[in-house]
Design a protein around this motif. Sequence first.
Motif, PDB file in Angstrom:
ATOM      1  N   ILE A  53       0.859  -1.188   0.000  1.00 30.38           N
ATOM      2  CA  ILE A  53       0.000   0.000   0.000  1.00 30.38           C
ATOM      3  C   ILE A  53       0.896   1.238   0.000  1.00 30.38           C
ATOM      4  O   ILE A  53       1.726   1.416   0.895  1.00 30.38           O
ATOM      5  N   PRO A  54       0.757   2.095  -1.025  1.00 32.14           N
ATOM      6  CA  PRO A  54       1.626   3.270  -1.165  1.00 32.14           C
ATOM      7  C   PRO A  54       1.537   4.231   0.023  1.00 32.14           C
ATOM      8  O   PRO A  54       0.494   4.347   0.676  1.00 32.14           O
ATOM      9  N   ALA A  55       2.615   4.922   0.266  1.00 32.05           N
ATOM     10  CA  ALA A  55       2.746   5.832   1.415  1.00 32.05           C
ATOM     11  C   ALA A  55       1.603   6.839   1.527  1.00 32.05           C
ATOM     12  O   ALA A  55       1.090   7.058   2.611  1.00 32.05           O
ATOM     13  N   GLY A  56       1.181   7.438   0.462  1.00 29.17           N
ATOM     14  CA  GLY A  56       0.161   8.483   0.521  1.00 29.17           C
ATOM     15  C   GLY A  56      -1.229   8.011   0.881  1.00 29.17           C
ATOM     16  O   GLY A  56      -2.095   8.821   1.197  1.00 29.17           O
ATOM     17  N   VAL A  57      -1.475   6.690   0.860  1.00 27.23           N
ATOM     18  CA  VAL A  57      -2.819   6.171   1.132  1.00 27.23           C
ATOM     19  C   VAL A  57      -2.839   5.089   2.212  1.00 27.23           C
ATOM     20  O   VAL A  57      -3.805   4.343   2.340  1.00 27.23           O
ATOM     21  N   LYS A  58      -1.795   5.017   3.020  1.00 29.94           N
ATOM     22  CA  LYS A  58      -1.726   4.014   4.092  1.00 29.94           C
ATOM     23  C   LYS A  58      -2.806   4.213   5.148  1.00 29.94           C
ATOM     24  O   LYS A  58      -3.136   3.296   5.876  1.00 29.94           O
ATOM     25  N   ALA A  77       4.811  -6.485   4.239  1.00 23.34           N
ATOM     26  CA  ALA A  77       3.630  -6.452   3.370  1.00 23.34           C
ATOM     27  C   ALA A  77       2.601  -5.443   3.871  1.00 23.34           C
ATOM     28  O   ALA A  77       2.133  -4.590   3.124  1.00 23.34           O
ATOM     29  N   PHE A  78       2.238  -5.561   5.134  1.00 22.14           N
ATOM     30  CA  PHE A  78       1.257  -4.650   5.730  1.00 22.14           C
ATOM     31  C   PHE A  78       1.999  -3.836   6.781  1.00 22.14           C
ATOM     32  O   PHE A  78       1.965  -4.133   7.965  1.00 22.14           O
ATOM     33  N   GLN A  79       2.686  -2.827   6.326  1.00 25.25           N
ATOM     34  CA  GLN A  79       3.504  -2.007   7.214  1.00 25.25           C
ATOM     35  C   GLN A  79       2.929  -0.607   7.311  1.00 25.25           C
ATOM     36  O   GLN A  79       2.468  -0.044   6.326  1.00 25.25           O
ATOM     37  N   ASP A  80       2.942  -0.090   8.514  1.00 24.79           N
ATOM     38  CA  ASP A  80       2.554   1.291   8.774  1.00 24.79           C
ATOM     39  C   ASP A  80       1.103   1.598   8.388  1.00 24.79           C
ATOM     40  O   ASP A  80       0.800   2.684   7.934  1.00 24.79           O
ATOM     41  N   LEU A  81       0.231   0.615   8.574  1.00 23.57           N
ATOM     42  CA  LEU A  81      -1.200   0.827   8.339  1.00 23.57           C
ATOM     43  C   LEU A  81      -1.824   1.176   9.683  1.00 23.57           C
ATOM     44  O   LEU A  81      -2.399   0.343  10.372  1.00 23.57           O
ATOM     45  N   ARG A  82      -1.683   2.406  10.064  1.00 25.66           N
ATOM     46  CA  ARG A  82      -2.003   2.857  11.415  1.00 25.66           C
ATOM     47  C   ARG A  82      -3.482   2.787  11.782  1.00 25.66           C
ATOM     48  O   ARG A  82      -3.832   2.803  12.945  1.00 25.66           O
ATOM     49  N   TYR A  83      -4.374   2.714  10.784  1.00 21.72           N
ATOM     50  CA  TYR A  83      -5.807   2.672  11.080  1.00 21.72           C
ATOM     51  C   TYR A  83      -6.445   1.333  10.730  1.00 21.72           C
ATOM     52  O   TYR A  83      -7.661   1.198  10.788  1.00 21.72           O
ATOM     53  N   LEU A  84      -5.631   0.346  10.394  1.00 18.86           N
ATOM     54  CA  LEU A  84      -6.143  -0.984  10.095  1.00 18.86           C
ATOM     55  C   LEU A  84      -6.670  -1.611  11.384  1.00 18.86           C
ATOM     56  O   LEU A  84      -5.938  -1.743  12.361  1.00 18.86           O
ATOM     57  N   LYS A  85      -7.950  -1.974  11.374  1.00 18.39           N
ATOM     58  CA  LYS A  85      -8.587  -2.532  12.565  1.00 18.39           C
ATOM     59  C   LYS A  85      -8.812  -4.039  12.454  1.00 18.39           C
ATOM     60  O   LYS A  85      -8.913  -4.726  13.470  1.00 18.39           O
ATOM     61  N   LYS A  86      -8.888  -4.547  11.225  1.00 16.82           N
ATOM     62  CA  LYS A  86      -9.190  -5.969  11.046  1.00 16.82           C
ATOM     63  C   LYS A  86      -8.430  -6.499   9.831  1.00 16.82           C
ATOM     64  O   LYS A  86      -8.493  -5.916   8.751  1.00 16.82           O
TER      65      LYS A  86
END
Length: 163
Positions: A53-58, A77-86
């Motif tokens: 997932i590109p930096a501007g839309v994580k 793969a799933f790095q820095d997805l600060r609002y991922l809940k599930k």
Amino acid sequence: MEKDKQMDSSLFSYKKKEDGTAVITKIEKPESKMVIPAYLDGCAVTEIGSDIIPAGVKSVPREIELPPSLIKIGSYAFQDLRYLKKLILPEGLLRIDDFGIFTCPDLLELYVPASVSELGRYAFGYMYEHARAYRLNYFTLICPENSAAHHFAEAAELNFKLI
């Protein structure tokens, strides 16, 4: 291949492997709730590559469901997805590489199926901040007893629930 499992491949960048399967390398237009397709242009999706997932839309993804065809989640793969809940991992997944699910502070729980037999360093339950990786104290791993994930959680001193 079922027609409803086919998805517009323009939403994803992927690499076709020699065995005819696909590795997703980028999600072009992430959405709040996403279901990653099992097939792209007739190729079974078996891997998630690095930093898809590109930096501007994580900040966009809140929920991601991975396909039943998936066997590997790559490093970061799933790095820095600060609002991922599930994040829904499929039964049949075999491997999560180093830092595979990393710096996802809103991911409070994660079910890791018994099929996962290989886990890299800091595969999940950790965050990078202030120049160091640290364990997320409020993260809970849900896993089968005596699974690789169970042993990983014990060794890393992660909170876990056995099923």
